[in-house]
Design a protein around this motif. Structure first.
Motif, short mmCIF file in Angstrom:
data_model
loop_
_atom_site.label_atom_id
_atom_site.label_comp_id
_atom_site.label_asym_id
_atom_site.label_seq_id
_atom_site.Cartn_x
_atom_site.Cartn_y
_atom_site.Cartn_z
N ALA A 52 137.73 38.94 4.20
CA ALA A 52 137.75 40.01 3.09
C ALA A 52 138.62 39.45 1.90
CB ALA A 52 138.17 41.49 3.49
N PRO A 53 138.39 39.96 0.78
CA PRO A 53 139.15 39.42 -0.60
C PRO A 53 140.56 39.61 -0.20
CG PRO A 53 136.99 40.48 -1.38
CD PRO A 53 137.23 40.74 0.26
N THR A 54 141.37 38.69 -0.73
CA THR A 54 142.71 38.97 -0.55
C THR A 54 143.35 39.63 -1.84
OG1 THR A 54 143.16 37.09 1.05
CG2 THR A 54 145.11 38.09 -0.29
N ILE A 55 143.87 40.94 -1.52
CA ILE A 55 144.41 41.72 -2.76
C ILE A 55 145.70 41.90 -2.59
CG2 ILE A 55 144.09 44.05 -3.75
CD1 ILE A 55 141.31 44.29 -2.38
N ARG A 56 146.36 41.74 -3.66
CA ARG A 56 147.80 41.93 -3.72
C ARG A 56 148.24 43.18 -3.37
NH1 ARG A 56 150.62 42.21 -7.86
NH2 ARG A 56 149.07 42.57 -9.53
N PRO A 57 149.04 43.40 -2.47
CA PRO A 57 149.77 44.59 -1.92
C PRO A 57 149.76 45.58 -2.78
CG PRO A 57 150.60 42.97 -0.77
CD PRO A 57 149.95 42.27 -1.83
N LEU A 58 150.38 45.39 -4.03
CA LEU A 58 150.80 46.32 -4.93
C LEU A 58 149.67 46.91 -5.74
CD1 LEU A 58 153.92 44.76 -6.74
CD2 LEU A 58 153.95 46.95 -5.04
N GLU A 59 148.30 46.20 -5.56
CA GLU A 59 147.18 46.76 -6.04
C GLU A 59 146.46 47.58 -5.28
OE1 GLU A 59 144.62 43.76 -6.49
OE2 GLU A 59 145.58 42.76 -8.26
N SER A 60 147.00 47.89 -3.99
CA SER A 60 146.31 48.95 -2.88
C SER A 60 147.32 49.85 -2.31
CB SER A 60 145.47 47.98 -2.02
OG SER A 60 146.40 47.03 -1.59
N LEU A 157 145.86 51.58 4.59
CA LEU A 157 144.50 51.81 4.71
C LEU A 157 144.01 51.41 3.50
CD1 LEU A 157 144.61 55.09 6.70
CD2 LEU A 157 143.70 52.67 7.48
N LEU A 158 144.83 51.83 2.19
CA LEU A 158 144.16 51.55 0.85
C LEU A 158 143.87 50.20 0.66
CD1 LEU A 158 146.39 53.89 -1.24
CD2 LEU A 158 144.02 54.18 -0.51
N HIS A 159 144.84 49.16 1.23
CA HIS A 159 144.33 47.83 1.24
C HIS A 159 142.99 47.43 1.79
CE1 HIS A 159 146.49 43.70 1.59
NE2 HIS A 159 145.05 43.22 0.91
N LEU A 160 142.87 47.96 2.73
CA LEU A 160 141.60 47.79 3.63
C LEU A 160 140.46 48.62 2.60
CD1 LEU A 160 140.07 47.05 6.34
CD2 LEU A 160 140.49 49.29 7.23
N HIS A 161 140.52 49.61 2.09
CA HIS A 161 139.49 50.43 1.36
C HIS A 161 139.10 49.47 0.34
CE1 HIS A 161 141.28 54.60 2.49
NE2 HIS A 161 140.57 54.19 3.67
N LYS A 162 140.02 48.86 -0.57
CA LYS A 162 139.83 47.94 -1.68
C LYS A 162 138.93 46.59 -1.32
CE LYS A 162 141.82 50.31 -4.90
NZ LYS A 162 141.22 50.82 -6.04
N GLN A 163 139.32 46.25 0.09
CA GLN A 163 138.46 45.12 0.37
C GLN A 163 137.03 45.38 0.67
OE1 GLN A 163 140.70 42.51 3.39
NE2 GLN A 163 142.04 44.37 3.15
N GLN A 242 148.49 43.85 9.77
CA GLN A 242 149.42 44.88 9.76
C GLN A 242 149.61 45.45 8.11
OE1 GLN A 242 151.44 47.12 11.90
NE2 GLN A 242 149.63 46.58 13.01
N ASP A 243 149.13 44.34 7.29
CA ASP A 243 149.15 44.87 5.93
C ASP A 243 147.80 45.25 5.26
OD1 ASP A 243 147.84 42.41 5.79
OD2 ASP A 243 149.08 41.42 4.43
N GLY A 244 147.02 45.40 6.37
CA GLY A 244 145.35 45.82 6.04
C GLY A 244 144.57 44.51 5.81
N GLN A 245 144.76 43.53 6.05
CA GLN A 245 143.87 42.55 5.55
C GLN A 245 142.82 42.46 6.78
OE1 GLN A 245 143.85 40.52 2.73
NE2 GLN A 245 141.80 39.69 3.57
N LEU A 246 141.55 42.33 6.22
CA LEU A 246 140.13 42.54 7.18
C LEU A 246 139.62 41.08 7.29
CD1 LEU A 246 137.85 43.99 8.61
CD2 LEU A 246 136.89 44.14 6.41
N SER A 247 139.31 40.55 8.52
CA SER A 247 138.46 39.45 8.83
C SER A 247 137.72 39.38 10.04
CB SER A 247 139.44 38.12 8.88
OG SER A 247 140.33 38.11 10.16
#
Length: 249
Positions: A52-60, A157-163, A242-247
Motif C-alpha cells: 500500500a502507498p506509504t503515507i507520512r504518519p502526520l497525514e493520517s 487506523l486512520l493510516h490504514l484508511h488512507k492507504q 503497528q503504524d498501520g502500514q498495509l501489505s
C-alpha cells in the motif's frame, strides 16, 4: 479508552459471549456469508501482490488520530443496545449462515458491528457509507482475528484508511465499477464489509480470555475463508504493521 476495550465492557449483557460460545458451531455455509461481490473488479483489488502507498504518519494520525480516538470513546451502553435492536436485512442474511439457535444473537452482533462502522466514519470524517473505510475495517478485522487478537494503536487506523482509499482510487476499473454500481449494490457491499470486519475485531476480547484450541482454529478458519472469498488472497499474506502500514506480498 480503546474502542475495543470499551465494547468489551459495554457488551457484558452477553452479546460478546456469544462469539466465544457459538463459534464452536461454525457457520452452516461459510461461503454463503459472502454475498458475491456486487461491484465489478472489487474482488480482484488485492489479487496481485501489493504494498500500500506509504503515507507520512502526520497525514493520517497526529491530532486527527487523537480526535478520532476521543470521538469513538463517546459510545455509550445505550447506543450499543439501540444498535443491537436495529432491523437490517444484511444482518439477517449474514446471521442466516449460522446455526438457528445462534441467529438472533448473531443478527444483533452484526447490527452492532454496522453501528461501530458508522461511528468510525464520523470520527474519521469520512462520507457516510464509505466503502474504502469499510474495506479497511474488514482487512483489520480479518488480520486481527487470524493473528489471535492482534491490535494496532487505534489512532493508526486512520493510516490504514488512507492507504485503502488511495488504492481504490488508483484502480481505474474498480473506481468505474463503483461509480456504475447501483446505490443498493454499493450499500450491500458496504454493509457486508462493515459487519464482517467489525465482528472479526470483536474476537480480540475472546482471545484475551484464552479460548481453547478448537475456538482458536474455528476463528482463524473463518477469517481465512472470508478473505479468500472476498479478495482471492491467502490470509497469511495480509500484513498490518503497528503504524498501520498495509501489505499483501
Amino acid at each position: 479508552m480503546n474502542i475495543r476495550l470499551l465494547l468489551s465492557r459495554l457488551l457484558l449483557a452477553g452479546f460478546l459471549s456469544t462469539c466465544s460460545t457459538m463459534i464452536n458451531s461454525a457457520p452452516v455455509n461459510r461461503t454463503a456469508a459472502t454475498p458475491g461481490f456486487l461491484v465489478d473488479g472489487f474482488d480482484q483489488l488485492f489479487e496481485q501482490p501489493v504494498m500500500a502507498p506509504t503515507i507520512r504518519p502526520l497525514e493520517s494520525s497526529g491530532e486527527a488520530g487523537k480526535r478520532f480516538v476521543e470521538q469513538l470513546s463517546t459510545i455509550t451502553p445505550q447506543d450499543i443496545q439501540a444498535a443491537a435492536n436495529n432491523k437490517s436485512l444484511s444482518a439477517v442474511q449474514l446471521a442466516g449462515n449460522f446455526p438457528e439457535a445462534n441467529r438472533a444473537n448473531m443478527e444483533k452482533l452484526f447490527n452492532i458491528a454496522l453501528f461501530v462502522q458508522k461511528r468510525i466514519e464520523q470520527a474519521a470524517r469520512a462520507p457516510e457509507g464509505d466503502i474504502p473505510t469499510a474495506t479497511a475495517s474488514f482487512l483489520y478485522g480479518i488480520w486481527s482475528a487470524y493473528n489471535e487478537g492482534a491490535e494496532i494503536p487505534e489512532q493508526n487506523l486512520l493510516h490504514l484508511h488512507k492507504q485503502v482509499e488511495q488504492m481504490i482510487a488508483s484502480n481505474q476499473a474498480l473506481s468505474q465499477g463503483l461509480e456504475n454500481a447501483s446505490p443498493a449494490d454499493r450499500q450491500k457491499l458496504y454493509e457486508y464489509l462493515a459487519m464482517t470486519g467489525n465482528w472479526m475485531v470483536m474476537f480480540q476480547d475472546t482471545f484475551k480470555k484464552g479460548p481453547d484450541q478448537k475456538v482458536v482454529t474455528n476463528i482463524k478458519n473463518i477469517a481465512r475463508e472470508l478473505l479468500q472469498a472476498s479478495f482471492k488472497i491467502d490470509v497469511e499474506k495480509l500484513r498490518i504493521s503497528q503504524d498501520g502500514q498495509l501489505s499483501m506480498l
